[in-house]
Design an enzyme around this catalytic site. Sequence first.
Site, mmCIF file in Angstrom:
data_model
loop_
_atom_site.group_PDB
_atom_site.id
_atom_site.type_symbol
_atom_site.label_atom_id
_atom_site.label_comp_id
_atom_site.label_asym_id
_atom_site.label_seq_id
_atom_site.Cartn_x
_atom_site.Cartn_y
_atom_site.Cartn_z
ATOM 1 N NE ARG A 1 -3.493 -2.305 2.790
ATOM 2 C CZ ARG A 1 -3.155 -3.445 3.384
ATOM 3 N NH1 ARG A 1 -1.938 -3.598 3.904
ATOM 4 N NH2 ARG A 1 -4.015 -4.443 3.462
ATOM 5 C CE LYS B 1 -6.200 -0.811 4.934
ATOM 6 N NZ LYS B 1 -7.479 -1.035 4.237
ATOM 7 C CG HIS C 1 -5.000 0.823 -3.964
ATOM 8 N ND1 HIS C 1 -4.369 0.580 -2.750
ATOM 9 C CD2 HIS C 1 -6.009 -0.080 -4.032
ATOM 10 C CE1 HIS C 1 -4.973 -0.404 -2.128
ATOM 11 N NE2 HIS C 1 -5.967 -0.836 -2.891
ATOM 12 N NE ARG D 1 -3.094 -3.404 -1.642
ATOM 13 C CZ ARG D 1 -2.634 -4.233 -0.703
ATOM 14 N NH1 ARG D 1 -1.324 -4.382 -0.556
ATOM 15 N NH2 ARG D 1 -3.437 -4.899 0.095
ATOM 16 C CG HIS E 1 -6.089 -8.791 0.879
ATOM 17 N ND1 HIS E 1 -6.298 -9.093 -0.461
ATOM 18 C CD2 HIS E 1 -5.952 -7.440 0.932
ATOM 19 C CE1 HIS E 1 -6.279 -7.973 -1.164
ATOM 20 N NE2 HIS E 1 -6.068 -6.965 -0.342
ATOM 21 C CE1 TYR F 1 -6.276 -6.839 -7.372
ATOM 22 C CE2 TYR F 1 -6.288 -8.060 -5.310
ATOM 23 C CZ TYR F 1 -6.147 -6.872 -6.003
ATOM 24 O OH TYR F 1 -5.883 -5.710 -5.322
#
Length: 310
Positions: A157, A181, A254, A257, A280, A289
């Site tokens: 990110r 995150k 992004h 990414r 994730h 994806y």
Amino acid sequence: MSNDRLLAEAWLEALAVGTAADGTIETYQDDLDCYLGWLSSAGLRLSGVTFACLVGYFGHLSAKGYAEATVAHRRAVVRTLHAWLFAEGHAEGNPAALLEPLQRSRNVPFVLSIDETERFLDTAHALAADGSLGLYRRAAYARRAALFEALYSSGMRITEAVRLPASVLANNGKMFNIRGKGDKERMVPLGSRAVEAMRLWRSLAAEYGVISPQWLFHSVRDGTKPTSRSAAFRDVRETAEMAGLARPHEVSPHVLRHAFATHLLSNGADLRAIQTLLGHEDIGTTEIYTHVDQRRSIDMVMRLHPLGAS
């Protein structure tokens, strides 16, 4: 300060004492301001809110044209706030108890093709290698190319990339640990092209006389602070335009990414491995994806198959 505002601030303080990050608190503050502002304009107080009032508030948000994600987030804030007010004895009931979380639709993200990505990166490298430019400009372009390579090589990110420490290059930068995150750590890779770009950026920054011992990416004129997200967004958009990409206004950090994940999947990478690399928590987030890859396959058939346009 009104009693409603005091209660809302108390809720935010309770969140801050918990696990909520600073960025999360700031977002909640914006959502609270919107909600409290609407209550005030409607002549309502938190203690008198009913389920019908909440329906009216969400109708107001929709009528204002807020994005689906914004409405979903503000709905979640309202649910959490009223649950806390009831649990802490500040309200006799919870008018949001019947509110279900919105199921957000998952839009297939915009992704660059491999050729477009290479053209984008090559443009950035060409600028950094232009000997006709002054040292400051070359260093700035070199930083740009290094940051882009880092994003595409690792799938980081932008908030993670701009906070990379200078020590990333200490062990040749092949694999390194980042904090993402939820304060969770993961190992991410860096390709040789990304490492070379980083070394060029650092050497030009040193030659210019400003190199940070703390941050990998920083201003050419000031090494005390990391590169800002806004500067990274501006650099990406400008480079996309210079590269002649078809939709430069949609290219962002992004998007690099997304390109990292989609191109890996297209070349046979395991979805679980991509999930780990992206950080994730839920495999469902990574599965988007697969839809991107399917869409690209359909587009290819429609363009190239003899009967595709019939």
